[in-house]
Write an enzyme that holds these catalytic residues in place. Structure first.
Site, PDB file in Angstrom:
ATOM      1  N   GLY A 139       0.434  -5.125   0.652  1.00 14.27           N
ATOM      2  CA  GLY A 139      -0.697  -5.045  -0.273  1.00 14.27           C
ATOM      3  C   GLY A 139      -0.348  -5.588  -1.651  1.00 14.27           C
ATOM      4  O   GLY A 139      -1.226  -6.110  -2.357  1.00 14.27           O
TER       5      GLY A 139
ATOM      6  N   GLU B  96       3.751  -5.887   6.979  1.00 11.18           N
ATOM      7  CA  GLU B  96       2.938  -4.873   7.658  1.00 11.18           C
ATOM      8  C   GLU B  96       3.271  -4.736   9.135  1.00 11.18           C
ATOM      9  O   GLU B  96       3.231  -3.634   9.691  1.00 11.18           O
ATOM     10  CB  GLU B  96       1.444  -5.199   7.497  1.00 11.18           C
TER      11      GLU B  96
ATOM     12  N   GLU C  31      -0.734  -9.181  -1.420  1.00 17.51           N
ATOM     13  CA  GLU C  31      -2.164  -9.460  -1.281  1.00 17.51           C
ATOM     14  C   GLU C  31      -2.881  -9.346  -2.633  1.00 17.51           C
ATOM     15  O   GLU C  31      -3.795 -10.113  -2.924  1.00 17.51           O
ATOM     16  CB  GLU C  31      -2.792  -8.500  -0.259  1.00 17.51           C
TER      17      GLU C  31
ATOM     18  N   ALA D 265       0.863  -1.186   0.000  1.00 12.31           N
ATOM     19  CA  ALA D 265       0.000   0.000   0.000  1.00 12.31           C
ATOM     20  C   ALA D 265       0.895   1.230   0.000  1.00 12.31           C
ATOM     21  O   ALA D 265       2.062   1.153   0.362  1.00 12.31           O
ATOM     22  CB  ALA D 265      -0.870  -0.017   1.258  1.00 12.31           C
TER      23      ALA D 265
HETATM   24  N1  3HC Z   1       4.596   3.393   0.111  1.00 11.68           N
HETATM   25  C1  3HC Z   1       5.101   4.612  -0.222  1.00 11.68           C
HETATM   26  N2  3HC Z   1       6.411   4.817  -0.478  1.00 11.68           N
HETATM   27  C2  3HC Z   1       7.217   3.754  -0.396  1.00 11.68           C
HETATM   28  C3  3HC Z   1       6.776   2.473  -0.068  1.00 11.68           C
HETATM   29  C4  3HC Z   1       5.380   2.304   0.186  1.00 11.68           C
HETATM   30  N3  3HC Z   1       4.843   1.106   0.483  1.00 11.68           N
HETATM   31  N4  3HC Z   1       7.819   1.619  -0.064  1.00 11.68           N
HETATM   32  C5  3HC Z   1       8.895   2.358  -0.396  1.00 11.68           C
HETATM   33  N5  3HC Z   1       8.533   3.636  -0.594  1.00 11.68           N
HETATM   34  C6  3HC Z   1       9.401   4.760  -0.991  1.00 11.68           C
HETATM   35  C7  3HC Z   1      10.435   5.064   0.086  1.00 11.68           C
HETATM   36  O1  3HC Z   1       9.908   5.944   1.055  1.00 11.68           O
HETATM   37  C8  3HC Z   1      11.544   5.672  -0.732  1.00 11.68           C
HETATM   38  O2  3HC Z   1      11.181   6.992  -0.994  1.00 11.68           O
HETATM   39  P1  3HC Z   1      12.294   8.145  -1.082  1.00 11.68           P
HETATM   40  O3  3HC Z   1      13.194   7.745  -2.203  1.00 11.68           O
HETATM   41  O4  3HC Z   1      11.505   9.376  -1.297  1.00 11.68           O
HETATM   42  O5  3HC Z   1      13.014   8.124   0.249  1.00 11.68           O
HETATM   43  C9  3HC Z   1      11.480   4.913  -2.059  1.00 11.68           C
HETATM   44  O6  3HC Z   1      10.168   4.322  -2.106  1.00 11.68           O
HETATM   45  C10 3HC Z   1      12.497   3.803  -2.192  1.00 11.68           C
HETATM   46  O7  3HC Z   1      12.427   2.991  -1.025  1.00 11.68           O
HETATM   47  P2  3HC Z   1      13.732   2.377  -0.371  1.00 11.68           P
HETATM   48  O8  3HC Z   1      14.770   3.435  -0.200  1.00 11.68           O
HETATM   49  O9  3HC Z   1      13.298   1.632   0.840  1.00 11.68           O
HETATM   50  O10 3HC Z   1      14.222   1.383  -1.523  1.00 11.68           O
HETATM   51  P3  3HC Z   1      14.852  -0.069  -1.416  1.00 11.68           P
HETATM   52  O11 3HC Z   1      15.118  -0.503  -2.794  1.00 11.68           O
HETATM   53  O12 3HC Z   1      15.950  -0.088  -0.417  1.00 11.68           O
HETATM   54  O13 3HC Z   1      13.696  -1.004  -0.799  1.00 11.68           O
HETATM   55  C11 3HC Z   1      11.516  -1.930  -0.605  1.00 11.68           C
HETATM   56  C12 3HC Z   1      12.544  -1.245  -1.523  1.00 11.68           C
HETATM   57  C13 3HC Z   1      12.018  -3.319  -0.185  1.00 11.68           C
HETATM   58  C14 3HC Z   1      10.235  -2.062  -1.351  1.00 11.68           C
HETATM   59  C15 3HC Z   1      11.340  -1.058   0.674  1.00 11.68           C
HETATM   60  O14 3HC Z   1      11.079   0.265   0.283  1.00 11.68           O
HETATM   61  C16 3HC Z   1      10.215  -1.479   1.563  1.00 11.68           C
HETATM   62  O15 3HC Z   1      10.385  -2.403   2.340  1.00 11.68           O
HETATM   63  N6  3HC Z   1       9.076  -0.802   1.478  1.00 11.68           N
HETATM   64  C17 3HC Z   1       7.962  -1.006   2.369  1.00 11.68           C
HETATM   65  C18 3HC Z   1       7.202  -2.241   2.020  1.00 11.68           C
HETATM   66  C19 3HC Z   1       6.017  -2.380   2.942  1.00 11.68           C
HETATM   67  O16 3HC Z   1       6.108  -2.193   4.135  1.00 11.68           O
HETATM   68  N7  3HC Z   1       4.871  -2.738   2.368  1.00 11.68           N
HETATM   69  C20 3HC Z   1       3.688  -2.884   3.132  1.00 11.68           C
HETATM   70  C21 3HC Z   1       2.975  -1.582   3.188  1.00 11.68           C
HETATM   71  S1  3HC Z   1       1.568  -1.642   4.267  1.00 11.68           S
HETATM   72  C22 3HC Z   1       0.403  -2.446   3.362  1.00 11.68           C
HETATM   73  O17 3HC Z   1       0.642  -2.875   2.286  1.00 11.68           O
HETATM   74  C23 3HC Z   1      -0.939  -2.516   4.013  1.00 11.68           C
HETATM   75  C24 3HC Z   1      -1.841  -3.463   3.303  1.00 11.68           C
HETATM   76  O18 3HC Z   1      -1.777  -4.717   3.893  1.00 11.68           O
HETATM   77  C25 3HC Z   1      -3.241  -2.985   3.385  1.00 11.68           C
END
Ligand code: 3HC
Ligand code: NAI
Length: 703
Positions: free
Chosen positions: A102, A125, A105, A63
């Site tokens: 997400g 998450e 999912e 998400a």
């Molecule tokens: N939403 C918005 N922005 C995101 C994001 C997300 N889910 N994931 C990464 N970004 C952004 C980062 O903030 C960063 O932005 P910036 O360049 O402005 O600082 C940019 O994308 C690049 O991210 P990273 O520096 O972390 O890049 P990496 O290549 O090192 O890692 C990644 C990539 C493994 C995808 C890592 O970013 C990550 O783990 N992201 C989070 C994944 C996550 O937690 N997903 C679950 C979200 S909650 C959800 O999905 C709820 C659902 O169940 C309803």
């Protein structure tokens, strides 16, 4: 303009592609785009089967976290996932990179999944204080079984495509071009007339999944989950998946997701997600700021820190020259490095052969002339200014122009060290934390004359060696250790005022620190602090306050240096780490309090926490005010990664914002008035006073 989500026809297949850099997060435009393109694909009679894929570096990574807390916009994620699942035409998800949260999912809503061999899938998450809120808690247990699904959701760690193929989360692995592989898979499904396979229609075998199973599982994660909100909610959601029909389970998941989203723990963890990424963004540095190549490294001193520092580079395949005074010292130092790796072999993290290969990357030297080709030297010798200056003078002579000269000093003035060279612009502090091969924090200490290029190189380097780098200005103790001083001081004072050792440690443990300050002192060695106090006393930089470190110093004088001597604030059975209260120490404290005329009283947990934690916040405010830290969130990152501050509280500055700066300020003022504060320990920082009076937060305080 390219669409965020596009549809193209390839033969009888419709390929829906998400293109939302950098990580294809499920922003509103992506959610809407998927639903619209899916509907177009349904109504195109030429399209028999649909493939959902992403362009760029990854499949959907979750998400869009930036949208959290904003008013929701239709369609929500469940609508997207359900639309995919309810598609009358078979939908295949083609995964590469990291299909997370997400994103995974969405893939679980599709009828089949193919993944590039290098892909990873996961539900992280929990790391944001949430649970998978788009059907993940209901679908994954149905697909791979309750226990593996729980383990994935509770750890939040992704698994490789191979593991996912093994447990059934992925149907096929692609070794060549992913889209070609997906088309081939689709063709096979088409020719075998495979139906749309809805995970929601599968049932879970509830055999053995009684209350005792969940109790056992809760117990197995209790230590790691202490203080967190989401893990228990994840278990409840999975219980719903087992006990309730799919739609009811989904509704329960939603309720629990909302509870998590509203929890203070999730707010803190989401703050940390962005704080960590923000830390590497330094005003004045841009992508155009040059970065030097760092291919050859040297570490000077192979003691406690030097060996661990060197391991960070060897771990990513960079050879490290290790400089010591003589052969014996090198043999000792590298012997310790080998022992560290041997622990990894025992735990199955590396093979014996890999250990031998990695040890070859450590090149022992005793002659400084051999440093003429290195790109970066990190000095980690004894904490002594004269010695460090002498070494930097020597490095200045032997190192090539452009080599970065770094010091791992924890207290000394980096500018003074830099002044021992003719190239202060190449000098920087790289302050690792012990054990340096494990702790994630790296304070990057920018000297007055450190060049932007050197700073930029070190910021990038931190990430390369998997550290979280935080830039600090030069001051005594930099960000972290400077803030730590008040924490230990107040613990010591409260002992004299009547709090027991155990009550202080218990209150701080319950606040969420890994252990209380006194147990921590025993672990680290009480004599370390005593030595620092002796030096500071000699240099006249310690307040003339007899209470300061009094009990600790008395214990050290009795040979009670902590765990290493089986006695400190607590007693320990030889070879054991279990602390036992010692009446002799309690008597010593009472005796010293009486000698100083300090009246002893009961001190409750609330006061213990405030007395230990508020000085951290107050000093953090000064650090912010002086520009030693660039932003409050950097301070939080230091405390989370270097000192074990509980992540679910978001770091000391975020915690202060959460409880309200007025409360913090008022309490500090009260202690200033009531605790006989002759030495100004409780003088409120002017920034704290200002923000409290304006009703603002540290987060709003931008430089
Ligand atoms: N939403 C918005 N922005 C995101 C994001 C997300 N889910 N994931 C990464 N970004 C952004 C980062 O903030 C960063 O932005 P910036 O360049 O402005 O600082 C940019 O994308 C690049 O991210 P990273 O520096 O972390 O890049 P990496 O290549 O090192 O890692 C990644 C990539 C493994 C995808 C890592 O970013 C990550 O783990 N992201 C989070 C994944 C996550 O937690 N997903 C679950 C979200 S909650 C959800 O999905 C709820 C659902 O169940 C309803
Ligand atoms: P240590 O005493 O374990 O190791 C220092 C090593 O330097 C010894 O092996 C010694 O033989 C070697 N050495 C001394 N003079 C030398 C010279 N001229 N050339 C080459 N080698 C020489 O010390 P430790 O704990 O590793 O500390 C090193 C530095 O790291 C200090 O500046 C300290 O403040 C800092 N630091 C220490 C931390 C800790 O927890 N121990 C944490 C963060 C920083």
């Amino acid at each position: 303009m390219t669409k965020v989500v596009s549809l193209r026809r390839q033969g009888e297949f419709g390929v829906i592609t998400v293109d939302n850099p950098p990580v294809n997060a499920l922003s509103h435009a992506v959610r809407q785009g998927i639903v619209e393109r899916l509907s177009e694909a349904q109504s195109d009679p030429e399209i028999q089967l649909i493939i959902l894929t992403c362009s760029g570096r990854t499949f959907i990574a979750g998400a869009d976290i930036k949208e959290f807390g904003k008013p929701p916009q239709e369609p929500d994620l469940n609508t997207v996932v359900n639309a995919l699942q309810d598609s009358p035409k078979v939908v295949v998800a083609a995964l590469h990179g990291t299909a997370l949260g997400g994103g995974f999912e969405v893939a679980l809503g599709c009828h089949y999944r193919i993944a590039a061999a290098s892909a990873k899938v996961g539900l992280p998450e929990v790391k944001l204080g949430l649970l998978p809120g788009a059907g993940g808690t209901q679908r994954l247990p149905r697909l791979i079984g309750v226990l593996p699904a729980l383990e994935m959701m509770i750890s939040g760690n992704p698994v490789t495509a191979a593991v996912a193929a093994d447990n059934g989360a992925i149907d096929r692995l692609s070794t060549g071009n992913l889209i070609d592989g997906a088309i081939e898979f689709a063709r096979d499904l088409h020719s075998s007339q495979a139906p749309p396979r809805k995970i929601s229609e599968t049932s879970i075998d509830a055999e053995g999944l009684d209350q005792a199973f969940y109790d056992r599982f809760r117990e197995s994660i209790a230590k790691k989950a202490r203080g967190y909100f989401a893990p228990d909610r994840i278990i409840q959601a999975v219980q719903a998946a087992v006990c309730l029909p799919f739609q009811e389970g989904l509704a329960r998941e939603r309720e629990l997701f909302v509870e998590c989203m509203e929890s203070s723990a999730s707010a803190a963890l989401r703050h940390l997600f962005f704080a960590e990424r923000q830390a590497s963004k330094i005003p004045g540095l841009s992508d155009d700021t040059p970065v030097r190549d760092i291919d050859r490294i040297a570490v000077i001193g192979a003691g406690t820190m030097g060996g661990g520092i060197a391991m960070n580079f060897a771990n990513i395949g960079i050879p490290v020259k290790v400089v010591e005074l003589d052969e014996d010292a090198i043999t000792r130092g590298l012997g310790q490095v080998r022992k560290n790796y041997e622990r990894g072999v025992k735990k199955g993290r590396m093979t014996a052969d890999q250990l031998e290969q990695i040890m070859k990357l450590f090149v022992p030297i005793t002659d400084y002339d051999d440093l003429n080709d290195v790109d970066l030297v990190i000095e980690a010798v004894f904490e002594n200014m004269d010695l460090k200056k002498q070494i930097f003078g020597k490095l200045d002579q032997v190192c090539k122009p452009g080599a970065i000269l770094a010091t791992n000093t924890s207290t000394l003035d980096v500018d003074e060290i830099a002044a021992a060279t003719e190239r202060p612009e190449d000098v920087i502090g790289l302050h690792f934390f012990s054990p340096a091969n494990i702790m994630r924090l790296l304070e990057i200490v920018r000297g007055e004359r450190t060049s932007e290029e050197v700073l930029h190189t070190c910021v990038k380097l931190a990430r390369k060696i998997k550290k979280v780098g935080v830039v600090s200005g030069v001051c005594y103790g930099f960000i972290g250790n400077r803030m730590l001083a008040g924490y230990g001081r107040e613990a010591g004072f409260m002992l004299l005022e009547g709090a027991s050792i155990e009550s202080i440690d218990k209150a701080i443990f319950e606040f969420g620190m890994p252990m209380g300050p006194l147990a921590m002192n025993d672990l680290a060695g009480i004599d370390v602090g005593t030595k620092i106090r002796e030096e500071r006393r000699a240099a006249g930089t310690l307040p003339d306050d007899e209470r300061f470190g009094l009990i600790a110093d008395k214990l050290v004088a009795q040979g009670r240096c902590g765990q290493k001597t089986s006695a400190g604030f607590y007693s320990y059975e030889p070879g054991s780490r279990a602390p036992k209260p010692d009446p002799a120490v309690a008597a010593l404290i009472a005796q010293e309090a009486a000698r100083l005329g300090i009246e002893q009283r009961e001190i409750d947990d609330e006061e213990i926490v405030a007395r230990c934690i508020y000085p951290i916040i107050n000093e953090g405010a000064r650090i912010l005010e002086e520009g030693i830290a660039l932003r409050a969130s950097d301070i939080d990152i230091v405390w989370i990664n270097g000192y074990g501050f509980p992540p679910y509280r978001g770091g000391p500055m975020f915690y202060a914002d959460t409880i309200g700066l007025k409360k913090v300020y008022d309490t500090i003022c009260r202690y200033h008035d009531t605790l006989d504060d002759r030495f100004g320990y409780w003088e409120p920082a002017s920034l704290l006073e200002k923000l409290a009076k304006e009703g603002k937060t540290f987060a709003e305080c931008k430089r």
